[in-house]
Design a protein around this motif. Structure first.
Motif, PDB file in Angstrom:
ATOM      1  N   GLY A 111      17.528  -3.230 -48.715  1.00 51.60           N
ATOM      2  CA  GLY A 111      17.668  -3.333 -46.889  1.00 51.60           C
ATOM      3  C   GLY A 111      16.977  -3.600 -46.107  1.00 51.60           C
ATOM      4  N   ASN A 112      16.430  -4.843 -46.769  1.00 48.77           N
ATOM      5  CA  ASN A 112      15.740  -6.024 -46.007  1.00 48.77           C
ATOM      6  C   ASN A 112      16.442  -7.002 -45.169  1.00 48.77           C
ATOM      7  OD1 ASN A 112      13.444  -3.790 -45.903  1.00 48.77           O
ATOM      8  ND2 ASN A 112      11.645  -5.198 -46.714  1.00 48.77           N
ATOM      9  N   ASP A 113      17.588  -6.898 -45.345  1.00 48.68           N
ATOM     10  CA  ASP A 113      18.001  -8.378 -45.029  1.00 48.68           C
ATOM     11  C   ASP A 113      18.919  -7.571 -43.883  1.00 48.68           C
ATOM     12  OD1 ASP A 113      20.396 -10.390 -45.187  1.00 48.68           O
ATOM     13  OD2 ASP A 113      19.691 -11.057 -47.572  1.00 48.68           O
ATOM     14  N   VAL A 114      19.091  -8.012 -43.306  1.00 49.14           N
ATOM     15  CA  VAL A 114      19.917  -7.296 -42.378  1.00 49.14           C
ATOM     16  C   VAL A 114      21.663  -8.333 -42.494  1.00 49.14           C
ATOM     17  CG1 VAL A 114      19.371  -8.792 -39.960  1.00 49.14           C
ATOM     18  CG2 VAL A 114      20.135  -6.665 -39.889  1.00 49.14           C
ATOM     19  N   VAL A 115      21.507  -9.259 -42.661  1.00 51.61           N
ATOM     20  CA  VAL A 115      23.008  -9.902 -43.575  1.00 51.61           C
ATOM     21  C   VAL A 115      23.722  -9.270 -44.187  1.00 51.61           C
ATOM     22  CG1 VAL A 115      24.083 -12.397 -43.439  1.00 51.61           C
ATOM     23  CG2 VAL A 115      21.898 -12.444 -41.549  1.00 51.61           C
ATOM     24  N   GLU A 116      22.917  -8.807 -44.861  1.00 52.04           N
ATOM     25  CA  GLU A 116      23.511  -8.501 -45.939  1.00 52.04           C
ATOM     26  C   GLU A 116      23.928  -6.949 -45.774  1.00 52.04           C
ATOM     27  OE1 GLU A 116      21.971  -8.918 -50.427  1.00 52.04           O
ATOM     28  OE2 GLU A 116      22.080  -7.058 -50.557  1.00 52.04           O
ATOM     29  N   VAL A 117      22.904  -5.838 -44.786  1.00 51.81           N
ATOM     30  CA  VAL A 117      23.549  -5.264 -44.750  1.00 51.81           C
ATOM     31  C   VAL A 117      24.842  -4.414 -43.351  1.00 51.81           C
ATOM     32  CG1 VAL A 117      22.773  -2.421 -43.714  1.00 51.81           C
ATOM     33  CG2 VAL A 117      21.059  -4.457 -44.838  1.00 51.81           C
ATOM     34  N   ALA A 118      24.796  -6.069 -42.999  1.00 52.48           N
ATOM     35  CA  ALA A 118      26.098  -5.664 -41.710  1.00 52.48           C
ATOM     36  C   ALA A 118      27.016  -5.742 -43.062  1.00 52.48           C
ATOM     37  CB  ALA A 118      25.735  -6.891 -40.962  1.00 52.48           C
ATOM     38  N   ARG A 119      27.203  -6.897 -43.385  1.00 56.00           N
ATOM     39  CA  ARG A 119      27.950  -7.169 -44.817  1.00 56.00           C
ATOM     40  C   ARG A 119      28.658  -6.368 -45.176  1.00 56.00           C
ATOM     41  NH1 ARG A 119      26.727 -11.814 -47.887  1.00 56.00           N
ATOM     42  NH2 ARG A 119      26.017 -12.850 -46.601  1.00 56.00           N
ATOM     43  N   ALA A 120      27.727  -5.824 -45.622  1.00 61.38           N
ATOM     44  CA  ALA A 120      28.560  -4.100 -46.606  1.00 61.38           C
ATOM     45  C   ALA A 120      29.118  -3.000 -46.028  1.00 61.38           C
ATOM     46  CB  ALA A 120      27.025  -4.214 -47.403  1.00 61.38           C
ATOM     47  N   ALA A 121      28.343  -3.080 -44.322  1.00 56.37           N
ATOM     48  CA  ALA A 121      28.606  -1.937 -43.855  1.00 56.37           C
ATOM     49  C   ALA A 121      30.055  -2.339 -43.252  1.00 56.37           C
ATOM     50  CB  ALA A 121      27.808  -2.032 -42.391  1.00 56.37           C
ATOM     51  N   GLU A 122      30.192  -3.372 -42.906  1.00 57.23           N
ATOM     52  CA  GLU A 122      31.669  -4.054 -42.081  1.00 57.23           C
ATOM     53  C   GLU A 122      32.716  -3.643 -43.075  1.00 57.23           C
ATOM     54  OE1 GLU A 122      33.823  -5.054 -39.951  1.00 57.23           O
ATOM     55  OE2 GLU A 122      35.049  -6.968 -40.882  1.00 57.23           O
ATOM     56  N   ARG A 123      32.526  -4.487 -44.489  1.00 53.93           N
ATOM     57  CA  ARG A 123      33.614  -3.800 -45.203  1.00 53.93           C
ATOM     58  C   ARG A 123      33.562  -2.313 -46.123  1.00 53.93           C
ATOM     59  NH1 ARG A 123      34.961  -3.713 -50.535  1.00 53.93           N
ATOM     60  NH2 ARG A 123      33.299  -3.350 -51.447  1.00 53.93           N
ATOM     61  N   LEU A 124      32.941  -1.738 -46.039  1.00 60.40           N
ATOM     62  CA  LEU A 124      32.917  -0.491 -45.954  1.00 60.40           C
ATOM     63  C   LEU A 124      33.262   0.294 -44.608  1.00 60.40           C
ATOM     64  CD1 LEU A 124      30.342   0.506 -48.745  1.00 60.40           C
ATOM     65  CD2 LEU A 124      32.205   0.081 -49.264  1.00 60.40           C
ATOM     66  N   VAL A 125      33.025   0.232 -43.806  1.00 62.02           N
ATOM     67  CA  VAL A 125      33.450   1.293 -42.388  1.00 62.02           C
ATOM     68  C   VAL A 125      35.360   0.554 -42.424  1.00 62.02           C
ATOM     69  CG1 VAL A 125      33.049   1.186 -40.058  1.00 62.02           C
ATOM     70  CG2 VAL A 125      31.483   0.663 -41.181  1.00 62.02           C
ATOM     71  N   ARG A 126      35.344  -1.061 -42.524  1.00 60.31           N
ATOM     72  CA  ARG A 126      36.722  -1.079 -42.161  1.00 60.31           C
ATOM     73  C   ARG A 126      37.836  -0.432 -43.560  1.00 60.31           C
ATOM     74  NH1 ARG A 126      37.732  -5.876 -45.012  1.00 60.31           N
ATOM     75  NH2 ARG A 126      36.486  -7.045 -43.182  1.00 60.31           N
ATOM     76  N   ALA A 127      37.077  -0.089 -44.535  1.00 61.84           N
ATOM     77  CA  ALA A 127      38.060   0.966 -45.859  1.00 61.84           C
ATOM     78  C   ALA A 127      38.390   2.160 -44.659  1.00 61.84           C
ATOM     79  CB  ALA A 127      37.472   1.097 -47.050  1.00 61.84           C
ATOM     80  N   SER A 128      37.432   2.550 -44.017  1.00 56.42           N
ATOM     81  CA  SER A 128      37.328   4.352 -43.797  1.00 56.42           C
ATOM     82  C   SER A 128      38.287   3.853 -42.367  1.00 56.42           C
ATOM     83  CB  SER A 128      36.189   4.561 -42.457  1.00 56.42           C
ATOM     84  OG  SER A 128      35.279   4.675 -44.150  1.00 56.42           O
TER      85      SER A 128
END
Lengths: 354, 329
Positions: free
Chosen positions: A232-249
């Motif tokens: 959670g202290n790696d903004v790039v990693e959080v963004a990548r996970a969010a982008e994938r899960l939000v796209r799925a939703s």
């Protein structure tokens, strides 16, 4: 991404001596990365301003600061658009600011002024900025989790591909409402992203004293909700996970869950660091987590990669400080809500008069 | 006009609001089952589709929270709690969320929605299958609380609740489900235009209450008539915000008040009726001390004779009224 071990523990992610090197920027665009930096720094500095106002006695309303946790909201928000529906909790300054909530309206709200985000009726724990997708925060732990799912039901019925986001902490995972909502969102295939900020403490109490296993993503998987465990202290990693899960939703594949492991530098509430008797936070642990600073790690990576000249950072910081200084001045000068607001806002057409 | 039973009138109300507002949803447990909520929602899932009439998992809190969220984004959900005792599990969403969002977010938003709680008691069902908890919820600013007594109100207050810009708790009572009356065609209803109403006119005493207590009062009034005592029966209809005008008018005329309520006495609705009548009248307008009929201060029993002793009846209401009248004549 990180996988939890088979017994559903955080393992190395909970160790602050690890993951403190500059971020791996991958092929991320410099503009986007600099945008993350600016957004995280704005959140950090705004919360420091609030802390200072509290120490100075100018602000009395309870403020739960998320200094140190900025990457979670900024990473998640990078996947969102203004028509999405974001809901938060008691520690939601970052969630509000990361989608573009106005810092001046937030600070005025904390002052209890009529120009505040919630017209001075809510304070720090009740922020509202629907024009940018922030639809409310409340301090009853876990209460906005089903509300976000309801916003997702509405989005699903609207059929325009919008999603909802529920932010909550590891403490909220001990509330039954999370489990009810995960089950219902899963069975109803609602477009909602559950974002658990696991900062290892609920108020004063270490997660090890509250849960038998320290990774809360296990609750998502138990309900058939796809989960990602991230630093959670790696903004790039959080963004990548969010982008994938939000796209799925957005594509109708139902809910997602991010567990972002992070740490707050201040206490549960107020400006202090809370390294006190009865609080299980050691100075060494806090110092180590400050070494895993989400802002510093991005900044170092951008400098190391020679993507950004160091004086650009100075300029960004000056701009933000000016904006915040003006916000505080405006909040000081703004009027309080009129006394009539007490009754006027109870019902759509006012309050009880009999 | 034809005669319609209370529970069918509720279903007609659902039909009216779901027909006239495509954003209106019904959500709760048992909505695809014929036996959860009596006949009051029969066939609505087939008529309006399972996307708008949603049967849910056993999760009162999340279901109600989901309705709050949908309401904040332009939908008009009606959450159904087939038994009010279980609705307690949704109380955070009702009291802390639905009722407070408008005020605490500066008047910018409101979860305008309906929460339908059903009082379902008697029949030896016991302490957790019996409660009428309207007094609790009527305490809360921001929440409107309505309790229809008659079939027409069962339909019209549901319509009014659904068309209200505020969250409304609508409480119906299964002991009223077979009460029939002739009804005019359904139409839009402005909840704020609805207040207490006089259901029967007399001189000696005012009987006041809401929901099933009104039925008890009307039956008691028949009994009192045989004793040569005539009474006003005031149906309050709306518990929050309370409009005491009709009650005060009646009390000024009769000078006597018996408040009847199907919940407990302490901090309860009957006490609120007495207080609001007293606050709006002069001492010299009273001919007797006001009194109340409520439940004994105990959870509902199961055993038949205990249950018979537990609930007020038309006879016990009539006796209490007669006592007030006789003592002050």
């Amino acid at each position: 991404m990180h996988s939890t071990t088979s017994d559903m523990r955080l393992g190395p992610l909970a160790d602050p001596q690890l993951f403190n090197e500059p971020l791996d920027l991958g092929n991320g665009a410099t503009d986007a990365l600099l945008g993350y930096y600016r957004s995280m720094l704005k959140i950090r500095l705004a919360e420091e301003v609030v802390a200072d106002l509290y120490v100075a006695g100018e602000v009395r309303c309870p403020c739960h600061l998320g200094i140190g946790q900025e990457a979670v909201a900024v990473g998640v928000s990078s996947a969102l658009r203004p028509t999405d529906r974001v809901y938060g909790g008691h520690r939601s300054h970052s969630h509000y600011l990361a989608v573009g909530g106005n810092p001046a309206a937030m600070i005025a709200e904390i002052f209890g002024k009529g120009t505040g985000a919630s017209a001075g009726m809510g304070g720090s724990m009740h922020l509202y900025a629907p024009e940018v997708g922030f639809h409310g925060s409340v301090p009853i732990v876990g209460a906005t989790i089903p509300i976000a799912a309801g916003a997702a039901l509405a989005a699903k019925m609207d059929g325009r591909g919008d999603v909802a986001v529920a932010y909550f902490g590891d403490g909220a995972c001990e509330e039954g409402i999370l489990h009810e909502t995960l089950n219902m969102a899963s069975v109803m295939r609602l477009p909602v992203l559950f974002v658990a900020e696991n900062n290892l403490y609920s108020s004063h109490l270490d997660i090890k004293l509250r849960q038998p296993l320290d990774s809360v993503a296990r609750f998502a998987r138990a309900n058939g909700v796809e989960a990602e465990l991230v630093d959670g202290n790696d903004v790039v990693e959080v963004a990548r996970a969010a982008e994938r899960l939000v796209r799925a939703s957005r594509e109708g594949r139902g809910p997602g869950f991010i567990e972002a492991v992070t740490f707050r530098w201040r206490g549960h509430v107020g400006p202090n660091e809370d390294i006190d008797v009865g609080v299980r936070r050691s100075p060494d642990e806090l110092a180590a987590w400050k070494g895993r600073d989400p802002i510093g790690r991005l900044r170092s990576a951008l400098i190391n990669a020679k993507r950004v000249a160091p004086d650009s950072f100075t300029l960004i910081e000056e701009e933000i400080r000016t904006e915040l200084r003006d916000a505080v001045e405006a909040a000081r000068a703004a009027p309080y809500p009129p006394e009539a607001a007490l009754l006027d806002m109870v019902y759509a057409n006012g309050g009880q008069t009999s | 006009m034809s005669s319609v039973a209370y529970c069918d009138a509720i279903r007609q109300g659902f039909g009216f609001v779901m027909e006239s507002d495509p954003k209106c949803l019904a959500i709760g447990q048992g909505l695809w089952s014929p036996w959860y909520v009596g006949r009051s929602m029969d066939g609505l899932d087939r008529r309006f589709g399972k996307e708008r009439v949603i049967d849910t998992p056993v999760s009162e809190g999340a279901t109600t929270g989901i309705a709050v969220g949908a309401a904040l984004h332009g939908y008009k959900p009606i959450v159904i709690h087939p038994r009010m005792d279980f609705m307690i599990l949704a109380t955070d969403q009702i009291v802390n969320q639905a009722a407070k969002w408008r005020h605490m977010l500066g008047g910018h938003c409101s979860p305008a929605m309906v929460i339908r709680g059903i009082v379902n008691r008697g029949g030896e069902q016991g302490a957790q299958h019996s409660q009428a908890l309207h007094s609790w919820y009527a305490h809360i600013p921001g929440l409107r609380v309505v309790m229809p007594a008659t079939p027409t109100d069962a339909r019209d207050l549901l319509i009014a609740a659904t068309q209200s810009p505020d969250p409304v708790l609508y409480i119906d009572d299964r002991w009223l489900y077979e009460w029939e009356e002739e009804m005019a065609p359904a139409a839009d209803v402005d909840l704020e235009s609805v207040g207490g109403v006089l259901r029967r006119e007399g001189d000696a005493i005012t009987l006041a209450g809401a929901s099933y207590s009104v039925k008890l009062a009307l039956d008691a009034a028949e009994i009192l008539q045989t004793h040569g005592v005539t009474c006003d029966v005031v149906d309050m209809r709306i518990l929050n915000p309370l409009d005491p005008a009709a009650l005060r008018r009646s009390v000024r005329k009769t000078g006597r008040l018996l408040a009847i309520d199907g919940s407990w006495s302490n901090c309860g609705f009957a006490g609120e009726l007495i207080a609001s009548a007293v606050e709006g009248t002069r001492p010299d307008e009273w001919r007797a001390m006001p009194s109340r009929v409520t439940l004994p201060h105990a959870p509902a029993p199961t055993s038949k004779p205990l249950e018979a002793a537990y609930y007020p009846t038309a006879d016990s209401v009539a006796a209490a009224a007669l006592d007030i009248v006789k003592k002050s004549t």
